[in-house]
Scaffold this active site. Sequence first.
Site, short mmCIF file in Angstrom:
data_model
loop_
_atom_site.label_atom_id
_atom_site.label_comp_id
_atom_site.label_asym_id
_atom_site.label_seq_id
_atom_site.Cartn_x
_atom_site.Cartn_y
_atom_site.Cartn_z
N GLY A 33 1.03 -1.16 -0.12
CA GLY A 33 0.13 -0.12 0.08
C GLY A 33 1.05 1.34 -0.35
CD GLU B 87 -5.11 0.00 -4.57
OE1 GLU B 87 -5.68 -1.00 -4.23
OE2 GLU B 87 -5.09 0.99 -4.08
N1 COA Z 1 -8.49 5.56 17.01
C1 COA Z 1 -8.87 6.80 16.78
N2 COA Z 1 -8.10 7.44 15.73
C2 COA Z 1 -7.53 6.75 14.77
C3 COA Z 1 -7.46 5.34 15.20
C4 COA Z 1 -7.68 4.85 16.15
N3 COA Z 1 -7.87 3.57 16.21
N4 COA Z 1 -6.51 4.91 14.13
C5 COA Z 1 -6.26 6.06 13.16
N5 COA Z 1 -6.74 6.92 13.61
C6 COA Z 1 -6.68 8.56 13.28
C7 COA Z 1 -5.21 8.77 13.27
O1 COA Z 1 -5.01 9.54 14.54
C8 COA Z 1 -5.29 9.75 12.14
O2 COA Z 1 -6.05 11.24 12.44
P1 COA Z 1 -5.36 12.54 12.16
O3 COA Z 1 -4.94 12.60 10.84
O4 COA Z 1 -6.04 13.54 12.99
O5 COA Z 1 -3.66 12.35 13.07
C9 COA Z 1 -6.34 9.24 11.29
O6 COA Z 1 -7.14 8.43 11.77
C10 COA Z 1 -5.64 8.47 10.04
O7 COA Z 1 -4.77 7.69 10.69
P2 COA Z 1 -3.36 7.08 10.35
O8 COA Z 1 -2.75 5.89 11.31
O9 COA Z 1 -2.31 8.29 10.46
O10 COA Z 1 -3.56 6.71 8.86
P3 COA Z 1 -2.46 6.12 7.65
O11 COA Z 1 -2.13 7.41 6.81
O12 COA Z 1 -1.35 5.48 8.41
O13 COA Z 1 -3.36 5.04 6.94
C11 COA Z 1 -5.21 3.66 6.90
C12 COA Z 1 -3.96 4.03 7.52
C13 COA Z 1 -5.77 2.49 7.36
C14 COA Z 1 -6.00 4.83 6.88
C15 COA Z 1 -4.91 3.18 5.33
O14 COA Z 1 -3.81 2.27 5.38
C16 COA Z 1 -6.01 3.09 4.48
O15 COA Z 1 -6.70 3.96 3.93
N6 COA Z 1 -6.22 1.59 4.53
C17 COA Z 1 -7.56 1.33 3.70
C18 COA Z 1 -7.25 1.24 1.97
C19 COA Z 1 -6.21 0.24 1.83
O16 COA Z 1 -5.79 -0.69 2.49
N7 COA Z 1 -5.69 0.31 0.60
C20 COA Z 1 -4.75 -0.62 0.13
C21 COA Z 1 -4.13 -0.30 -1.08
S1 COA Z 1 -3.22 1.06 -1.39
#
Ligand code: COA
Length: 433
Positions: free
Chosen positions: A215, A238
């Site tokens: 990813g 992807e």
């Molecule tokens: N409880 C509360 N808030 C949470 C949380 C939890 N368990 N987990 C994440 N958050 C919040 C973070 O604090 C962050 O908020 P902020 O921007 O205000 O700081 C926000 O949600 C995003 O989380 P973060 O962990 O920074 O995201 P990331 O950039 O590491 O991405 C996903 C993680 C899950 C969002 C991302 O991997 C995704 O979109 N996955 C689904 C799609 C996918 O897997 N595609 C795959 C092919 S590319």
Amino acid sequence: MDWRELYNTKLVSAKEAVSKIKSRDKVVIGHAISEPSTIVDAMVENKENYENVEIIHMLPMGKTEYVEPGMEKYFTHNALFVGAKTRDAVSSGRADYTPCYFHEIPKLFKKGYIPVDVALIQVTSPDEHGYCSLGVSSDYIKPAAECAKLVIAEVNEQLPRTLGNCFVHVSDIDYIVEASHPLIELKPPKITDIERAIGENCASLIEDGATLQLGIGAIPDAVLLFLKDKKDLGIHSEMISDGVVELVEAGVITNKKKSLHPGKIIVTFLMGTKRLYNFIDNNPMVELHPVDYVNNPCVIMKNNNMISINSCVQVDLTGQVASESVGITQISGVGGQVDFVRGTNMSKNGKSIMALPSTTSKGTISKIVPFLDEGAAVTTSRNDVDYIVTEYGIAKLKGKTLRDRARELINIAHPSFRLSLMEEFEKRFKTKF
Ligand code: COA
């Protein structure tokens, strides 16, 4: 008519091109880096002439002015994925989200579930046969252009010419706008010790000759750091970013052992810096194909030793994975996560990995929880999940009972949350941890 003459008859200014968009049209915009920014800017500029033009997009990386407060009268926004630029609009009601697997988006367009009136695409200048490359995205935008009533293309002379199933012929375009601008760059993320530890744990599951899907973000980049001693890795993903270029140049990614498309990196879109964009330009090692091919689980499974690595926001003690919402707040989308989890599960010797830090960035909230937050969407079901990896280790869930899964997950949770998770375990399973 020769394609060159045809090209000249279609050439218009951006202002004239967007005057062809009508109120209530459903407009699909090129994904991520492939957004035709000159046309989109002109469309926003022309807003007084529109009412309820529906913008359909996945991960906008441009200005995204059409979702700003005050734009609701002119534009509605249908997000097929929610990213940083659209989170606020979706949570405050100015935009809406359509749940959908990435590989099914072309089908939604073609079957008319989401009819496409207009496709706004970015392409290279035509080659000697009149074919323009879609450059950094084939994904949903090639299928959208194939079924749109009106195709408006921005010919950007700085767009790299990529190969594969990612071409549009001049005769299939209605209006052409010429432009020259650099591509948006996605700077490499900061990798902390936590991501490095997660990356190292993931890398320990990857064997020589494996084919990888990675990813976007710090975790996939951290995984790549620990692959320098592997041999003959391949890519069916992807998307890819700059980290992959480094491993190709180091001779680690050769694609030689791939059982599908040997010798080729197969992707559906690309996001990175100039380094990546230079690497993909006219490079026969890299092929872009539409997402209903690349992300189709039945295609992914043809790669033996497939490894998928994705991330999520929460995992409950039974292995249900929430990746797209925190409670009812939609912060992301399913994207290609389930496409790759399922395709990898069906691949010979495949391993699907969900990699996540054990807590949120401030360390105050555990991502391994007894129950998902109320209202959270389950993205990857507990029936599909296989490996969960944190900085504290690896939990192998597939084939395990609820009780054993919970034990494995608590063992890789952050130490400061383990005690409370154990109490939940004992309440739920009526057994000592
Ligand atoms: N409880 C509360 N808030 C949470 C949380 C939890 N368990 N987990 C994440 N958050 C919040 C973070 O604090 C962050 O908020 P902020 O921007 O205000 O700081 C926000 O949600 C995003 O989380 P973060 O962990 O920074 O995201 P990331 O950039 O590491 O991405 C996903 C993680 C899950 C969002 C991302 O991997 C995704 O979109 N996955 C689904 C799609 C996918 O897997 N595609 C795959 C092919 S590319």
